[in-house]
Structure formats: C-alpha cells, structure tokens
Design an enzyme around this catalytic site. Structure first.
Site, PDB file in Angstrom:
ATOM      1  N   TYR A  30      28.818 -30.911 -35.727  1.00 52.64           N
ATOM      2  CA  TYR A  30      28.252 -32.247 -35.501  1.00 52.64           C
ATOM      3  C   TYR A  30      29.068 -33.055 -34.492  1.00 52.64           C
ATOM      4  CZ  TYR A  30      31.739 -33.207 -39.107  1.00 52.64           C
ATOM      5  OH  TYR A  30      32.902 -33.261 -39.826  1.00 52.64           O
ATOM      6  N   ASP A  33      27.695 -33.674 -30.863  1.00 51.23           N
ATOM      7  CA  ASP A  33      26.723 -34.733 -30.612  1.00 51.23           C
ATOM      8  C   ASP A  33      27.253 -36.120 -30.933  1.00 51.23           C
ATOM      9  OD1 ASP A  33      24.744 -32.878 -29.886  1.00 51.23           O
ATOM     10  OD2 ASP A  33      24.293 -32.506 -31.994  1.00 51.23           O
ATOM     11  N   HIS A  34      28.369 -36.199 -31.617  1.00 54.23           N
ATOM     12  CA  HIS A  34      28.867 -37.505 -32.115  1.00 54.23           C
ATOM     13  C   HIS A  34      30.307 -37.718 -31.711  1.00 54.23           C
ATOM     14  CE1 HIS A  34      29.861 -40.702 -34.997  1.00 54.23           C
ATOM     15  NE2 HIS A  34      28.577 -40.916 -35.045  1.00 54.23           N
ATOM     16  N   PHE A  35      30.650 -38.155 -30.676  1.00 55.05           N
ATOM     17  CA  PHE A  35      29.951 -38.364 -29.408  1.00 55.05           C
ATOM     18  C   PHE A  35      30.496 -37.332 -28.447  1.00 55.05           C
ATOM     19  CE2 PHE A  35      30.106 -42.462 -31.598  1.00 55.05           C
ATOM     20  CZ  PHE A  35      28.770 -42.809 -31.613  1.00 55.05           C
ATOM     21  N   VAL A  40      34.195 -38.044 -32.862  1.00 56.08           N
ATOM     22  CA  VAL A  40      34.772 -38.678 -34.047  1.00 56.08           C
ATOM     23  C   VAL A  40      33.938 -38.294 -35.265  1.00 56.08           C
ATOM     24  CG1 VAL A  40      35.813 -40.641 -32.845  1.00 56.08           C
ATOM     25  CG2 VAL A  40      33.471 -40.824 -33.696  1.00 56.08           C
TER      26      VAL A  40
END
Length: 158
Positions: A30, A33-35, A40
């Site tokens: 994840y 995509d974050h970020f 983070v």
C-alpha cells in the site's frame, strides 16, 4: 487484502492492557500508492493497528471465545505525525470495558517516544455460528489459526 498490523506483542495484562509493535516496511504494497513520492503508513492503518492489538487483548482475556473481532466505532481520533518506512509504531491499548458483544478501548501509538495517533474506539466480537450454526467449523479454524499466530507474536511474553 488482509492486513497484519501487529508484528510483536511486548506486554499483556488480560482484561486490562496490551502493548504491541508494528514495523513499517517499504515492502508493504500500500505504500506504493500512499504516497508514491512520500510513502507513509496511512492513518486508517494506524487506527487498525490499535484495533488489532485490542483484538489480541480480547482473545487472551476471553480464552479465544470469538472468531471475529472487528472495529465498529472510532471517536476522538487524532493523528500528530507521519510514520515512514523504517520506523516502529509502538501501540498501547487499554480496555475501558470488556463486554459480551462489544468492548471499548483507549489506544495510543508512539514512534520514538512521540505520540503519533490516539483514539477511543469500540470493537464487536462474535462467532459466525451465532447467525449460522453450519459455520461452527469455520469459527474453529479461525480460532486455531489465531492461536498459532499468537505464538509467533509473543513467544517472549509470559
């Protein structure tokens, strides 16, 4: 995707409190995509880490009476900083009320002694067989899996 956001249980007092650790790794998918340019741990996963610690506290306080333990309510959630890969989230969860079907907690997450996240939250605990007796074997498998997973999380905790 199933998350496992408790990597280690460091202390537990059944019915009262639990401390646990979540290591943030660049390998967690994840984070792509974050970020993408500033990876983070998402705030919602910090909250879920507190809820997962509470679930372990319930399991150990009720002798694994429930197969399902799910976050159902979160109040006064505050996020104070970002948590980047390579850092540890130390969670401290205190039981405010251990109920038959729902339980209430206060959780705080720290990184390097700094408070990162804090929340009051409730979880719902139940068995699948409560609504469908044919699912009792599924409950048994889930509970057996949780017991095996617990051995990996807290082999040094007595």
């Amino acid at each position: 995707m199933k998350f496992a956001l408790v990597d280690r249980i460091t202390e537990i007092v059944p019915g009262e409190r639990i401390t646990a650790v979540k290591a943030v790794s660049q390998a967690e998918e994840y984070l792509a995509d974050h970020f993408p340019t500033f990876p983070v741990l998402p705030g919602v996963l910090m909250l879920e880490s507190l809820a997962e610690a509470a679930a372990w506290l319930i399991r150990l306080s009720t002798d694994f009476a429930h197969s399902m333990i799910l976050l159902c309510d979160a109040k006064n959630v505050t996020y104070k900083s970002f948590l980047k890969p390579g850092y540890l989230l130390h969670t401290e969860v205190t039981c405010r009320r251990l109920g038959k079907d729902t339980s209430d907690f206060l959780g705080v997450g720290y990184c390097d002694q700094r408070e990162i996240v804090k929340a009051r939250f409730s979880v719902r605990q139940f068995n699948l067989a409560d609504n469908n007796p044919a699912l009792a074997s599924v409950d048994a498998r889930i509970i057996a899996s949780a017991k095996a997973h617990l051995n990996m999380l807290c082999d040094a905790v007595t």
